[in-house]
Design a protein around this motif. Structure first.
Motif, short mmCIF file in Angstrom:
data_model
loop_
_atom_site.label_atom_id
_atom_site.label_comp_id
_atom_site.label_asym_id
_atom_site.label_seq_id
_atom_site.Cartn_x
_atom_site.Cartn_y
_atom_site.Cartn_z
N THR A 304 0.79 -1.23 0.00
CA THR A 304 0.00 0.00 0.00
C THR A 304 0.83 1.28 0.00
O THR A 304 0.47 2.24 -0.71
CB THR A 304 -1.00 -0.01 1.18
N PRO A 305 1.92 1.42 0.74
CA PRO A 305 2.69 2.67 0.68
C PRO A 305 3.14 3.02 -0.74
O PRO A 305 3.14 4.19 -1.13
CB PRO A 305 3.88 2.41 1.60
N TYR A 306 3.51 2.02 -1.53
CA TYR A 306 3.97 2.26 -2.89
C TYR A 306 2.79 2.62 -3.81
O TYR A 306 2.90 3.50 -4.66
CB TYR A 306 4.71 1.04 -3.42
N ILE A 307 1.66 1.91 -3.63
CA ILE A 307 0.47 2.21 -4.42
C ILE A 307 -0.05 3.60 -4.07
O ILE A 307 -0.47 4.37 -4.95
CB ILE A 307 -0.61 1.14 -4.18
N LYS A 308 -0.02 3.94 -2.79
CA LYS A 308 -0.51 5.25 -2.36
C LYS A 308 0.31 6.38 -2.98
O LYS A 308 -0.26 7.38 -3.47
CB LYS A 308 -0.47 5.34 -0.83
#
Length: 515
Positions: A304-308
């Protein structure tokens, strides 16, 4: 998807339309329901005037002489037989319809009423249809990679009666204006730079007048699509995964062979996402409680941190079914707000349903104003049926249905602080917060409330990408066989309205490629 009383509601819709026609046809002799005693003089049809104009040239103003002291003119509006506005007082002795479309017959019902509500008149009907060309329909924007540069391309359906199409395209610094033949169905601007945003406006015209402008935009550049999954390989998904998830991948792989299968477990850096314009996650859980829907798997949490960050930088997502709660995980809306307000999340095994499920593709809050969603690119090429107060699209026929809604209520009122039948609520929701309702249960068209099928544009946030959420339980990607066994297929066969589901999926992906 709300399914109770669907057949009865359809019959009532047809009966209501017929009654409306009778009321309009006999308005001089019969009163509209709920009115006070008819003691005031009927408005004189010969004194009512209609004029086209306004700053845009597309507005229509209805006016009448000063009414007697202590009274006010009330006006109800019907368009193509569908109620747009109930009886509303017009103390200024005029009413303006902004951006009146061509070829749409309007009926205005005018009634004089006392200010204290003690008396009213019979109704007078004034009709008008604005002449001119039909509007451009099913506008699709596209980024074309020419190798050394890009083109911004628009395509549309043939306009039957247009003699010309007036086109304006701009990126804010460069503007192209051209009038082309009315039979044309495409236009492109070449020499565009990567990540330029091009805004197109198209106006169909003929000797009788111009249609309303139709607009679209495209951000030129990358167009790659990734299919997100909690499974490590496509083979594992098809073997072990849910039938809707598996069918979505099989369909995407067949229709878009260049789309990538992208396991969450492989997303461990920003570089892994740089090639993608669109990520699609269809998540469908069965036999679990609501908490399991809100809980993200470990691989999803890690990615999620990378997708966000990718989403902040302009990447766009299609979230389908139970994946719609991921909009909270990403931070576009607060999960606590989504969970803390009314919501409907279903994850049961399902069973046989003999109804046809239709979703409303418009709003008509308390009869005060109306919004038509069908011009959104999500619905290009999908035929809508006329309801009594909004259009409807059938999405699921008889068969084994799971009823996996994943949708939220009251969020517009919470965000804006406005009542959910207030037009200002809709305006602030869309123009400030970037949240656009696109579909709803037909029982919810009276409120700007339900986030059912909806879009989150950047709005007043740090996120430059766009999210489309398909949370309607009727938009099941693959209905099970009649015995409850799964149908995992690139062409699911059990839903007579499967074509509408697949067309929505195609439109959603193509639209997000332009954002």
């Amino acid at each position: 998807m709300k399914k109770n009383m669907q057949q009865i509601r359809h019959a009532i819709t047809l009966l209501g339309y017929c009654l409306m026609v009778i009321v309009l046809a006999a308005c001089q002799e019969k009163d509209l329901p709920g009115s006070a005693p008819m003691q005031l003089p009927t408005p004189d049809l010969t004194t009512i005037r209609g004029t086209v104009g306004g700053a845009s040239g597309y507005d229509y103003e209805l006016s009448w002489p000063q009414v007697p002291a202590g009274t006010v003119m009330q006006v109800a509006i019907y368009k193509s037989g569908m109620q747009q506005q109930g009886l509303v007082p017009c103390p200024s002795n005029k009413l303006t319809i902004a951006n009146m479309p061509t070829h749409e017959p309007y009926e205005f019902v005018l009634k004089l009423a006392s200010l204290d509500g003690s008396a009213t008149s019979q109704g007078t009907i004034f009709t008008y249809t604005r002449p001119g060309a039909y509007p451009v329909k099913d506008l699709k924007m596209e980024s074309v990679d020419n190798g050394t540069s890009f083109s911004a391309k628009a395509t549309w359906q043939p306009v039957a009666d247009a003699t010309s199409i007036i086109i304006t395209a701009t990126n804010g610094e460069r503007t192209v204006e051209e009038t082309i033949d009315g039979k044309a169905t495409e236009y492109a601007v070449s020499g565009c730079g990567k990540d330029e945003v091009w805004n197109f406006t198209l106006v169909a015209a003929n000797a009788e007048g111009k249609a309303l402008p139709v607009s679209g935009s495209v951000k030129v550049g990358r167009t790659a699509v990734g299919f997100l999954s909690v499974y490590a390989t496509p083979e594992e998904l098809v073997q072990k995964g849910d039938d809707d998830e598996a069918s979505a991948w099989l369909w995407l792989h067949k229709q878009h062979p260049d789309a990538d299968f992208l396991p969450f477990s492989t997303i461990d850096s920003q570089e892994k996402l740089q090639k993608y314009r669109v990520l699609w996650w269809l998540r469908d859980l069965e036999g679990v409680d609501e908490e399991a829907v809100w809980t993200m798997p470990a691989d999803v949490v890690s990615a999620t941190p990378y997708i966000k960050q990718w989403y902040k930088d302009g990447g766009s997502l299609l979230l389908w079914s139970h994946a719609t709660v991921y909009v909270g995980t990403l931070g576009r809306l607060e999960t606590s707000m989504l969970r803390g307000n009314d919501h409907t999340i279903g994850a049961g095994a399902g069973g046989i349903n003999n109804d046809t499920w239709r979703m409303g593709v418009g709003l008509n809050p308390g009869g005060k104003f109306s919004i038509d969603f069908t011009s959104h690119p999500l619905y290009n090429g999908i035929g809508a049926e006329a309801g009594d107060r909004c259009k409807l699209i059938p999405v699921k026929g008889a068969g084994w249905t799971e009823d996996h809604n994943c949708l939220f209520f009251n969020i517009p009122a919470v965000l804006t602080g406005k009542e959910n039948q207030d037009e200002e609520c809709y305006r602030l929701l869309t123009e400030v917060y970037g949240i656009y309702p696109l579909g709803t249960w037909d029982s919810q068209i009276d409120f700007v409330s339900q986030l059912n099928i909806w879009e989150a544009r950047p709005g007043n946030t740090e996120f430059q990408g766009t999210i489309l959420c398909i949370g309607n339980g009727g938009c099941e990607f693959s209905m099970k066989n009649l015995d409850g066994t799964p149908d995992k297929s690139a062409n699911p066969k059990n839903n007579p309205y499967q074509g509408n589901i697949l067309k929505m999926a195609t439109n959603a992906i193509e639209y997000l490629k332009t954002r």
